[in-house]
Design an enzyme around this catalytic site. Structure first.
Site, mmCIF file in Angstrom:
data_model
loop_
_atom_site.group_PDB
_atom_site.id
_atom_site.type_symbol
_atom_site.label_atom_id
_atom_site.label_comp_id
_atom_site.label_asym_id
_atom_site.label_seq_id
_atom_site.Cartn_x
_atom_site.Cartn_y
_atom_site.Cartn_z
ATOM 1 N N THR A 16 2.765 7.254 -40.928
ATOM 2 C CA THR A 16 1.859 6.487 -40.077
ATOM 3 C C THR A 16 2.493 5.148 -39.726
ATOM 4 O OG1 THR A 16 -0.045 7.528 -41.122
ATOM 5 C CG2 THR A 16 -0.438 5.492 -39.899
ATOM 6 N N CYS A 24 18.213 -8.819 -53.981
ATOM 7 C CA CYS A 24 17.943 -7.422 -54.283
ATOM 8 C C CYS A 24 18.573 -6.984 -55.602
ATOM 9 C CB CYS A 24 18.447 -6.526 -53.150
ATOM 10 S SG CYS A 24 17.595 -6.835 -51.593
#
Length: 397
Positions: A242, A330
């Site tokens: 979606t 990260c």
């Protein structure tokens, strides 16, 4: 987040309608999504909005580019064929990249090695600039078996900008698709996907004042890739799921503002960067600048401070009100020297004594001057704490 992006985001969150639905609310949502895609295409210099494949961020876009191109070049079908069939033999097992890439690229390539890939690394010089003659040599010797080349546009740690256009010319001459991770460059340097000559390019929203959780892979309309996510077939059947209309609207608003103001903002940031570099070199004379002095991101300053542990510097600076970095966010919390600095020929102690200072659209001259004033004392305190030289880095995994 930039105020314009935040407004676009919150305005869209108050609306409903799945953009894949056929009812009117869904189609209105689809129109707003496609308007955002068109703005993003213009901001990155894509030939058509269809080249903008929306993702959850830079890491997903890098994975899609590297796995997707690798699998396609090796004959992996894009969709399930019903009856299971053996995986095809690898006709193009080689991935060419560099030792200074973000972990989203290096770890993806490393995982593909467990699937039979072979990773070849392009040499870099002490400033972190790729050696084009080595890339040319690798492509000459292995081009017919190479699935793709992936070289970042600008390094996320030391800020060095790469000769991507020249690298793309070499890859194209060898008939090999090329991807560039442009997450750090987007919004700081002018980007034109069509002119660069690359086949795929990664960008993300939060680096330019948009929301966390949305990015894009800019993928040439002539290039095919195998999806990492399968499902409803959204985004050219390359990224099912979606669609995040609010994220896309905010991403587009941030991109339009960041790229529209780049002629003013890039020189402003470069001036602050150079002011900070000069101030550090004066205040801490034995500090060493990392990366290329001229060909670097406008908002990046990276130094090694001999005798000072990176984590000590980070925590002392944090206590003084400055949010800095000892490496890639990260891989934060991982106690190991930077692979980027080691690849540039720095020693482990130098790599463990480094700090990155990132300047952005909200950074002011006053803040830079406060940092210049505070840094010598911070470095002195960190040096008194000492380096953890007893740690056995060879045991780090």
């Amino acid at each position: 987040m930039r105020p314009t992006a935040l407004k676009a985001y919150t305005d869209e969150l108050q609306k409903i309608g799945n953009p894949s639905a056929l009812h009117s609310l869904g189609q209105q949502s689809r129109l707003r999504l496609e308007d955002s895609r068109e703005v993003l295409a213009g901001a990155v210099g894509a030939s058509t909005p269809a080249e903008v494949v929306l993702t959850s961020g830079g890491t997903e876009a890098d994975n899609l580019a590297i796995k997707g191109l690798f699998w396609h070049r090796n004959g992996v079908p894009a969709e399930g064929a019903g009856t299971p069939t053996p995986a095809p033999e690898l006709s193009h097992p080689i991935i060419i990249t560099t030792p200074i890439e973000h972990n989203a690229v290096l770890d993806t390539a490393g995982w593909l090695e467990t699937q039979g890939a072979q990773v070849l690394l392009v040499d870099v010089d002490t400033d972190g600039v790729i050696k084009l003659d080595h890339l040319e040599e690798l492509l000459r010797d292995h081009g017919d078996r190479t699935a793709l080349v992936s070289i970042m546009y600008a390094n996320n740690e030391i800020g060095t900008v790469q000769p991507i256009k020249e690298a793309a010319t070499l890859a194209k001459a060898a008939g090999v698709p090329i991807h560039t991770d442009a997450v750090q460059a987007f919004g700081q340097l002018p980007l034109n996907f069509a002119d660069l000559g690359v086949d795929a390019m990664t960008v993300t929203a939060h680096k330019i004042g948009g929301p966390v959780g949305i990015g894009a892979l800019i993928l040439s309309r002539d290039i095919k890739a195998v999806p990492v996510l399968h499902g409803g077939g959204q985004e050219r059947s390359l990224r099912s799921g979606t669609l995040d209309v609010a994220g896309a609207a905010a991403f587009a608003a941030a991109a339009q503002e960041a790229t529209g103001d780049i002629a003013h903002e890039a020189p402003r940031l470069s001036g602050l960067r150079d002011r900070l570099i000069a101030g550090i070199e004066q205040g801490v004379p034995d500090a060493h600048l990392s990366g290329h002095r001229e060909d670097r991101l406008p908002g990046n300053v990276h130094f090694a401070f001999p005798g000072a542990e990176a984590d000590s510097l980070l925590f002392l600076l944090d206590a003084a009100g400055f949010a800095t970095s000892a490496g890639s966010a990260c891989s934060a919390g991982v106690n190991r020297p930077s692979h980027v600095l080691l690849a540039c020929g720095r020693s482990e102690d130098e790599a463990r004594s480094s700090q990155r200072f990132t300047l952005g659209h909200g950074t002011t001259e006053e803040e830079v001057d406060k940092l210049i004033e505070a840094l010598p004392g911070v470095v002195e305190q960190a040096r008194k704490a000492g380096m953890n030289s007893a740690y056995d880095w060879s045991q780090a995994d």
